[in-house]
Design a protein around this motif. Structure first.
Motif, PDB file in Angstrom:
ATOM      1  N   ALA A  59       0.827  -1.208   0.000  1.00  0.00           N
ATOM      2  CA  ALA A  59       0.000   0.000   0.000  1.00  0.00           C
ATOM      3  C   ALA A  59       0.861   1.258   0.000  1.00  0.00           C
ATOM      4  N   LEU A  60       1.933   1.266   0.774  1.00  0.00           N
ATOM      5  CA  LEU A  60       2.808   2.441   0.822  1.00  0.00           C
ATOM      6  C   LEU A  60       3.451   2.709  -0.531  1.00  0.00           C
ATOM      7  N   LEU A  61       3.875   1.646  -1.200  1.00  0.00           N
ATOM      8  CA  LEU A  61       4.546   1.810  -2.487  1.00  0.00           C
ATOM      9  C   LEU A  61       3.594   2.297  -3.571  1.00  0.00           C
ATOM     10  N   GLY A  64       1.267   5.634  -2.235  1.00  0.00           N
ATOM     11  CA  GLY A  64       2.181   6.761  -2.058  1.00  0.00           C
ATOM     12  C   GLY A  64       2.811   7.245  -3.341  1.00  0.00           C
ATOM     13  N   GLY A  65       2.549   6.556  -4.459  1.00  0.00           N
ATOM     14  CA  GLY A  65       3.073   6.981  -5.745  1.00  0.00           C
ATOM     15  C   GLY A  65       4.539   6.675  -5.954  1.00  0.00           C
ATOM     16  N   LEU A  66       5.115   5.816  -5.117  1.00  0.00           N
ATOM     17  CA  LEU A  66       6.530   5.469  -5.276  1.00  0.00           C
ATOM     18  C   LEU A  66       6.761   4.534  -6.453  1.00  0.00           C
ATOM     19  N   VAL A  67       5.717   3.764  -6.818  1.00  0.00           N
ATOM     20  CA  VAL A  67       5.807   2.853  -7.957  1.00  0.00           C
ATOM     21  C   VAL A  67       4.643   3.140  -8.892  1.00  0.00           C
ATOM     22  N   ASP A  68       4.929   3.237 -10.186  1.00  0.00           N
ATOM     23  CA  ASP A  68       3.891   3.509 -11.169  1.00  0.00           C
ATOM     24  C   ASP A  68       2.892   2.356 -11.220  1.00  0.00           C
ATOM     25  N   SER A  69       1.614   2.672 -11.392  1.00  0.00           N
ATOM     26  CA  SER A  69       0.566   1.649 -11.421  1.00  0.00           C
ATOM     27  C   SER A  69       0.717   0.691 -12.593  1.00  0.00           C
ATOM     28  N   LEU A  70       1.448   1.101 -13.629  1.00  0.00           N
ATOM     29  CA  LEU A  70       1.694   0.205 -14.749  1.00  0.00           C
ATOM     30  C   LEU A  70       2.533  -0.989 -14.319  1.00  0.00           C
ATOM     31  N   PHE A  71       3.404  -0.783 -13.341  1.00  0.00           N
ATOM     32  CA  PHE A  71       4.291  -1.849 -12.874  1.00  0.00           C
ATOM     33  C   PHE A  71       3.756  -2.565 -11.637  1.00  0.00           C
ATOM     34  N   MET A  72       3.011  -1.866 -10.808  1.00  0.00           N
ATOM     35  CA  MET A  72       2.453  -2.477  -9.603  1.00  0.00           C
ATOM     36  C   MET A  72       1.116  -1.834  -9.282  1.00  0.00           C
ATOM     37  N   PRO A  73       0.014  -2.573  -9.357  1.00  0.00           N
ATOM     38  CA  PRO A  73      -1.295  -1.989  -9.078  1.00  0.00           C
ATOM     39  C   PRO A  73      -1.492  -1.773  -7.584  1.00  0.00           C
ATOM     40  N   THR A  74      -2.426  -0.936  -7.227  1.00  0.00           N
ATOM     41  CA  THR A  74      -2.772  -0.753  -5.825  1.00  0.00           C
ATOM     42  C   THR A  74      -3.571  -1.964  -5.344  1.00  0.00           C
ATOM     43  N   THR A  76      -6.417  -1.933  -4.046  1.00  0.00           N
ATOM     44  CA  THR A  76      -7.793  -1.731  -4.497  1.00  0.00           C
ATOM     45  C   THR A  76      -7.976  -2.159  -5.943  1.00  0.00           C
ATOM     46  N   ALA A  77      -7.011  -1.800  -6.805  1.00  0.00           N
ATOM     47  CA  ALA A  77      -7.091  -2.186  -8.215  1.00  0.00           C
ATOM     48  C   ALA A  77      -7.027  -3.704  -8.371  1.00  0.00           C
ATOM     49  N   ALA A  78      -6.171  -4.350  -7.568  1.00  0.00           N
ATOM     50  CA  ALA A  78      -6.072  -5.808  -7.621  1.00  0.00           C
ATOM     51  C   ALA A  78      -7.372  -6.462  -7.160  1.00  0.00           C
ATOM     52  N   ALA A  79      -7.981  -5.900  -6.105  1.00  0.00           N
ATOM     53  CA  ALA A  79      -9.253  -6.444  -5.620  1.00  0.00           C
ATOM     54  C   ALA A  79     -10.350  -6.281  -6.664  1.00  0.00           C
ATOM     55  N   ASN A  80     -10.410  -5.139  -7.320  1.00  0.00           N
ATOM     56  CA  ASN A  80     -11.402  -4.921  -8.364  1.00  0.00           C
ATOM     57  C   ASN A  80     -11.179  -5.861  -9.547  1.00  0.00           C
ATOM     58  N   ALA A  81      -9.912  -6.073  -9.885  1.00  0.00           N
ATOM     59  CA  ALA A  81      -9.597  -6.992 -10.982  1.00  0.00           C
ATOM     60  C   ALA A  81     -10.017  -8.421 -10.625  1.00  0.00           C
ATOM     61  N   ALA A  82      -9.821  -8.806  -9.361  1.00  0.00           N
ATOM     62  CA  ALA A  82     -10.220 -10.145  -8.923  1.00  0.00           C
ATOM     63  C   ALA A  82     -11.726 -10.332  -9.033  1.00  0.00           C
ATOM     64  N   VAL A  83     -12.474  -9.318  -8.617  1.00  0.00           N
ATOM     65  CA  VAL A  83     -13.944  -9.384  -8.705  1.00  0.00           C
ATOM     66  C   VAL A  83     -14.371  -9.550 -10.160  1.00  0.00           C
ATOM     67  N   PHE A 258      -1.230  -9.735 -11.028  1.00  0.00           N
ATOM     68  CA  PHE A 258      -1.097  -9.835  -9.578  1.00  0.00           C
ATOM     69  C   PHE A 258      -2.136 -10.795  -9.000  1.00  0.00           C
ATOM     70  N   VAL A 259      -3.356 -10.729  -9.517  1.00  0.00           N
ATOM     71  CA  VAL A 259      -4.401 -11.641  -9.038  1.00  0.00           C
ATOM     72  C   VAL A 259      -4.008 -13.086  -9.310  1.00  0.00           C
ATOM     73  N   GLY A 260      -3.464 -13.356 -10.490  1.00  0.00           N
ATOM     74  CA  GLY A 260      -3.025 -14.710 -10.816  1.00  0.00           C
ATOM     75  C   GLY A 260      -1.933 -15.202  -9.889  1.00  0.00           C
ATOM     76  N   ILE A 261      -0.941 -14.334  -9.648  1.00  0.00           N
ATOM     77  CA  ILE A 261       0.169 -14.722  -8.772  1.00  0.00           C
ATOM     78  C   ILE A 261      -0.316 -14.950  -7.344  1.00  0.00           C
ATOM     79  N   LEU A 262      -1.150 -14.033  -6.853  1.00  0.00           N
ATOM     80  CA  LEU A 262      -1.646 -14.161  -5.479  1.00  0.00           C
ATOM     81  C   LEU A 262      -2.542 -15.384  -5.314  1.00  0.00           C
TER      82      LEU A 262
END
Length: 286
Positions: A59-61, A64-74, A76-83, A258-262
């Motif tokens: 969540a911090l990464l 907090g904008g430390l990592v671009d969403s193209l490389f690592m989703p938030t 929340t985005a991963a949860a929405n993708a899973a749904v 990320f959903v697949g890996i998790l």
């Protein structure tokens, strides 16, 4: 275990702490004694804390904008993708297909590998005959056989199962052999001294002593089988978790990846705990 005198002596250094907190302090301190057991509740809390720390770091990464969403989703985005994957894209079917592939290949490998490993670990002539070739095959990457398997047997289910067998079988054979060799030689000598026959030593001494370690080896190699099936599904598949991951990569859908890996990690964790429960039920003395 600490004596009351030692607790009261150590408590002199914590004059402003109440008795309950002092007891918690010494319980945590005692837990770091080598091979000291802890309660299931404490074990569960510590395990959950690790996952919590990883989630906080994620969540911090991302938030907090430390990592671009193209490389690592938030998260929340991963949860929405899973749904969306489960409700609209039939991801549950992909999970089921992958589990069936893993279990089919792994069960075949285990049925062959466990008896061979026991024979290698018990009889020296069998060890000389089979261990060198198994050690040779063990170093051959299963993924390198995928092009050959596609040529030999096509891209259907047998190809993916063959990849799992190729990767799992030699590893499991050697791990079972090691587990069998760890049976105490003194225990075997005592059995012979008491008049036990050679065949009875295998069935009544070696097998009962080595079965807990053998089941643990099976549990470990099952984790590797998941790696092999995902690699197989990345090439020439039209379903499964690996197929979903490679399709998401082509569409730059990092959240789906990320959903697949998790999901692989969660399924593997469930299998792992099932094996641990089974081991406690079957071999409570181990």
């Amino acid at each position: 275990m600490y004596k009351p005198l030692e607790i009261s002596k150590g408590a002199e250094f914590m004059p402003n702490v109440n008795n309950e907190e002092k007891s918690l302090f010494f319980m945590i301190k005692d837990s770091f004694t080598p091979r000291q057991s802890i309660s299931p509740q404490v074990y569960a809390v510590l395990g959950a804390a690790t996952f919590g720390l990883v989630l906080i770091l994620w969540a911090l990464l991302t938030y907090g904008g430390l990592v671009d969403s193209l490389f690592m989703p938030t998260p929340t985005a991963a949860a929405n993708a899973a749904v969306k994957l489960f409700t609209e894209l039939g991801y549950s079917e992909d999970i089921l297909i992958t589990i069936i592939r893993v279990m089919a290949g792994f069960v075949i490998a285990a049925v062959v590998a466990v008896p061979l490993g026991i024979l290698i670990g018990t009889y020296t002539p069998v060890e000389a005959l089979l261990e060198p070739i198994m050690s040779f095959i063990r170093y051959l990457p299963a993924s390198a056989f995928i092009p050959l398997f596609i040529l030999w047997i096509g891209v259907d289910e047998p190809e993916k199962i063959a990849v799992i067998i190729t990767g799992s079988l030699p590893q499991l054979v050697l791990m079972v052999a090691v587990a069998t060799r760890k049976v105490s030689g003194d225990l075997i000598e005592v059995a012979y001294t008491l008049g036990t026959s050679k065949s009875a030593v295998l069935w009544k001494v070696i097998l009962p002593s080595s079965l807990p370690a053998i089941l643990d080896a099976v549990r470990m190699v099952l984790g590797w089988a998941w790696t092999y099936v995902i690699v197989a599904e990345l090439v020439g598949a039209s379903s499964g978790i690996g197929y979903m991951i490679i399709q998401s990569q082509r569409m730059l859908s990092t959240a789906n990846i990320f959903v697949g890996i998790l999901s692989i990690g969660l399924i593997g964790l469930a299998f792992d705990y099932c094996f641990k429960i089974l081991q406690r039920k079957l071999f409570p003395w181990s």
